[in-house]
Design a protein around this motif. Structure first.
Motif, short mmCIF file in Angstrom:
data_model
loop_
_atom_site.label_atom_id
_atom_site.label_comp_id
_atom_site.label_asym_id
_atom_site.label_seq_id
_atom_site.Cartn_x
_atom_site.Cartn_y
_atom_site.Cartn_z
N TYR A 47 0.84 -1.19 0.00
CA TYR A 47 0.00 0.00 0.00
C TYR A 47 0.88 1.24 0.00
O TYR A 47 1.87 1.32 0.74
N CYS A 48 0.51 2.20 -0.84
CA CYS A 48 1.21 3.47 -0.90
C CYS A 48 0.36 4.52 -0.17
O CYS A 48 -0.74 4.84 -0.61
N TYR A 49 0.88 5.03 0.95
CA TYR A 49 0.12 6.02 1.72
C TYR A 49 -0.01 7.32 0.95
O TYR A 49 -1.08 7.94 0.96
N ASN A 179 -1.17 -0.52 -11.74
CA ASN A 179 -2.43 -0.94 -11.10
C ASN A 179 -2.23 -1.94 -9.97
O ASN A 179 -3.20 -2.39 -9.38
N TYR A 180 -0.98 -2.30 -9.66
CA TYR A 180 -0.73 -3.12 -8.47
C TYR A 180 -0.97 -2.31 -7.20
O TYR A 180 -1.47 -2.83 -6.20
N LYS A 230 -5.83 12.87 -6.33
CA LYS A 230 -6.83 11.84 -6.04
C LYS A 230 -6.62 11.28 -4.64
O LYS A 230 -5.48 11.17 -4.17
N GLU A 231 -7.71 10.88 -4.00
CA GLU A 231 -7.67 10.24 -2.70
C GLU A 231 -8.20 8.81 -2.84
O GLU A 231 -9.11 8.55 -3.64
N ASN A 232 -7.64 7.88 -2.05
CA ASN A 232 -8.07 6.47 -2.07
C ASN A 232 -8.20 5.98 -3.51
O ASN A 232 -9.27 5.59 -3.98
N PHE A 233 -7.08 5.98 -4.20
CA PHE A 233 -7.05 5.80 -5.66
C PHE A 233 -6.44 4.45 -6.04
O PHE A 233 -5.38 4.07 -5.55
N ASP A 238 -7.60 -2.47 -17.26
CA ASP A 238 -7.39 -3.87 -17.64
C ASP A 238 -6.20 -3.90 -18.60
O ASP A 238 -6.35 -3.72 -19.80
N SER A 239 -5.01 -4.11 -18.04
CA SER A 239 -3.79 -3.94 -18.83
C SER A 239 -3.67 -4.92 -19.98
O SER A 239 -2.92 -4.69 -20.93
N ASN A 240 -4.41 -6.04 -19.92
CA ASN A 240 -4.35 -7.02 -21.01
C ASN A 240 -5.19 -6.60 -22.22
O ASN A 240 -4.97 -7.08 -23.32
#
Length: 673
Positions: A47-49, A179-180, A230-233, A238-240
């Protein structure tokens, strides 16, 4: 902190005035647990704060600033955080502002625990690639699982005279984040401190239903900022199947003005000196060739094979080419230098040509980008000859043939280095020859098969196969063909696990001919096979040859919603003959099945000839190539490729076993059809 090498490639200091100002107390305040963060941890992701990223550009430098705090809950992230590599270009500096960890509520400064080494960047040091890039290697002692790592740093690129293009023009592409990661707070800021206006284009952003929004272009004058906050982003791309949203920032311009900017740089170099003055021996050889086709071939061969390709990353960023006299004298140069030398030679022999700018790596995206010379990363030569247009990459080696027989370069967009040009689209192409022309003879007598393949490769395929045979061990080549035939003859379904070398006895492969003008490379493969028939679970015997290379699974399986299918197939022709000393079913459905497909993007025919002891198929595939298949045409295109895959990519014959009982069984089966 231990510094093994003190250098200008990195510094430890405070951020610049335009960057964010954040105190230790504010960092601790930002690192707070929430329902959103707890959910991400429960799902097993880090998680990135917060991530605060800023791109700053002025007329003297480009800078990137970032301040980020993220968890080290996964061992892989802990490992990558403990040892970091940052590659910096010439006159670029990596600046560390803060490296800390939040551990049990306390912010611990980790700069004293750092060890920094500055190394040559070796990731592209082979094959004539020269780079003054350096790698700043940072190791941090005593990082622990479940720490929260805080890194605040910058990269600053100060322009030199060699960076005149970057000084004059800005290009930067913001791509939506990985998107990870889930972000408690995500902020991106672009600051324009240049005198010239910066345009920015938002592309592949989506509405709430997931539909792509029309691209939007806006402008930033000097001193203005663009901000995403953005908050809580989480980036739900869909990278595929989807292109991630991106924003292209570029100095506001148009293709006409850009071509008028760059063309004088090349014209000056073309006119520096004449070929007669700096290359009299080359001129003598050219003059001795009376056939124009051969003269053109000699010119291309000379630049490709006698002038060594040296990619100098720092020079490439400048776009100002080396003088052809220097390239000829040193027998080396980058793509600009080799292309300019080739054009000067072609001018001497009165063949019309021009240098063009391309970027094969991002070719599909060029139509979405704003006009910019910094979009391009490669230079090739466009030649107009006998009412045809050809593109030659002067950096290619081991390519052969008169110009119409040389390798074909697949790409779409290019900018010609001439005054008053627009971005151009390379036209779709129809080959005048077959990239592969193959004849297969498979004869079975007394339960022993004799298999012979005669294959002629041309164009790109000839260049590739010539290199393959030159650089690969003969035993490895034979094994490769044996493995292909193991599936083509369907032996993978009745003798899987068998050593393939014991199936294909006395297998051999030989080069029959190598015509350097026609660029045709012909080989013969021969093998004998004991027990040549495929035998199914009911003990029925079949002689089969289905070449899966004919089936274009890339077309059948393509599912991307944003990128059209890129059509880049060769002409192909096959004759497959199966013969046996046994009686066969001459009316079996798949033995006699033929097909005719007339798609706007390819023609495919298969024709059969059946006798009492064998059958033949003649396959002809001719695509319209070097183009994207429009979305409205793709499903028909896909369906027609499914038709090819429905037993039209080869032939099989059913053996009628001897004996009255077998004949009765055969007649009964025939009535059921």
């Amino acid at each position: 902190m231990e510094n093994t090498i003190q250098a200008e490639n990195y510094k430890i200091q405070k951020p610049e005035d335009w960057a964010s100002v954040i105190t230790d107390d504010q960092i601790i305040e930002h690192i707070k647990e929430s329902d959103f963060s707890a959910k991400q941890v429960e799902e097993g992701r880090d998680y990135c704060y917060f991530l605060d990223k800023i791109y700053y550009t002025s007329d003297i430098k480009n800078s990137e600033y970032a301040c980020v705090a993220y968890t080290l809950n996964e061992p892989s992230n802990l490992e990558s955080a403990s040892v970091m590599d940052v590659v910096v270009e010439e006159n670029e500096t990596y600046i560390i502002h803060r490296i800390s960890v939040l551990r049990e509520g306390v912010l611990v400064d980790k700069i004293p625990d750092m060890k920094i080494k500055v190394l040559d960047s070796e990731n592209q040091s082979e094959g004539g690639i020269l780079s003054s890039n350096k790698k700043v290697n940072i190791t941090i002692k005593d990082l622990r699982l479940y720490d929260v790592l805080v890194i605040e740093d910058s990269r600053v690129k100060v322009f030199t005279e060699r960076d005149f293009m970057r000084k004059e023009f800005l290009k930067y592409v913001w791509i939506s984040p990985n998107n990870y990661w889930a972000y408690g707070s995500y902020k991106f800021t672009f600051i324009n401190d240049r005198e010239k206006t910066i345009a920015y284009k938002k592309t592949f952003f989506r509405d709430e239903q997931g539909n792509v929004i029309e691209p939007e272009i806006n402008y930033l004058k000097q001193g203005e900022r663009f901000i995403i906050d953005k908050e809580n982003f989480i980036n739900f791309v869909d990278s595929n199947r989807e292109v991630a949203p991106f924003i292209d920032f570029a100095t506001d311009s148009n293709w006409t003005d850009l071509s008028n900017y760059i063309s004088p740089l090349y014209e000056e170099i073309y006119n520096k000196s004449s070929l007669k003055d700096f290359a009299p021996k080359l001129v003598e050889k050219l003059d001795a060739i009376t056939d124009k086709d051969e003269q053109l071939q000699f010119a291309i061969d000379y630049v490709q094979n006698h002038v060594y390709y040296v990619f100098n990353a720092d020079e490439m960023n400048g776009h100002k080419p080396q003088e052809p006299a220097v390239t000829y004298e040193n027998k080396q140069g980058d793509c600009k230098a080799k292309s300019v030398l080739l054009k000067v030679i072609l001018d001497y022999i009165n063949i019309n040509s021009s240098v063009v700018l391309v970027n094969f790596n991002t070719d599909h995206y060029i139509k979405y980008y704003l006009p910019s010379l910094l979009t391009f990363n490669h230079v090739i030569v466009k030649i107009d000859y006998k009412d045809q247009t050809y593109f030659i990459d002067a950096t290619t080696r081991d390519e052969f043939g008169l110009i119409e027989n040389r390798g074909f370069i697949y790409f779409m967009h290019y900018l010609e280095v001439k005054p008053n040009q627009q971005l151009q689209i390379k036209k779709p192409h129809t080959f005048s020859y077959y990239g592969i022309n193959e004849k297969v003879d498979f004869t079975a007598q007394k339960n022993v098969g004799q298999l012979k393949l005669t294959t002629t490769y041309k164009g790109n395929r000839a260049n590739y196969m010539r290199k393959y045979f030159k650089n690969t061990n003969k035993r490895e080549i034979i094994d490769s063909w044996n493995n292909f035939l193991f599936y083509t003859l369907n032996y993978s379904n009745d003798r899987n696990g068998t050593d393939i070398r014991t199936i294909f006895k006395d297998a051999s492969i030989d080069i029959v001919s190598d015509d350097k003008k026609l660029n045709e490379f012909t080989i013969n493969y021969n093998a004998s096979i004991e027990g040549p028939y495929f035998i199914d679970a009911q003990k029925n015997r079949f002689l089969m040859y289905f070449d899966r290379n004919i089936v274009k699974n890339g077309a059948r399986d393509f599912m991307h919603t944003d990128i059209p299918f890129w059509h880049n197939f060769d002409n192909e022709k096959y004759e497959i003959n199966l013969q046996t000393d046994e009686r066969i079913d001459t009316e079996e459905k798949f033995t006699i099945q033929e097909s005719t497909i007339n798609n706007p993007y390819f023609d495919f025919t298969s024709r059969k000839k059946v006798t009492k002891n064998g059958a033949s198929i003649f396959i002809d595939f001719k695509p319209l190539t070097n183009l994207e298949i429009p979305g409205q045409d793709f499903e028909k295109f896909r369906t027609d490729h499914h038709t090819i895959a429905d037993s039209n990519f080869g032939i099989g014959i059913d053996i009628i076993e001897q004996g009255l009982l077998n004949l009765l069984k055969f007649n009964f089966k025939k009535r059921l059809k």
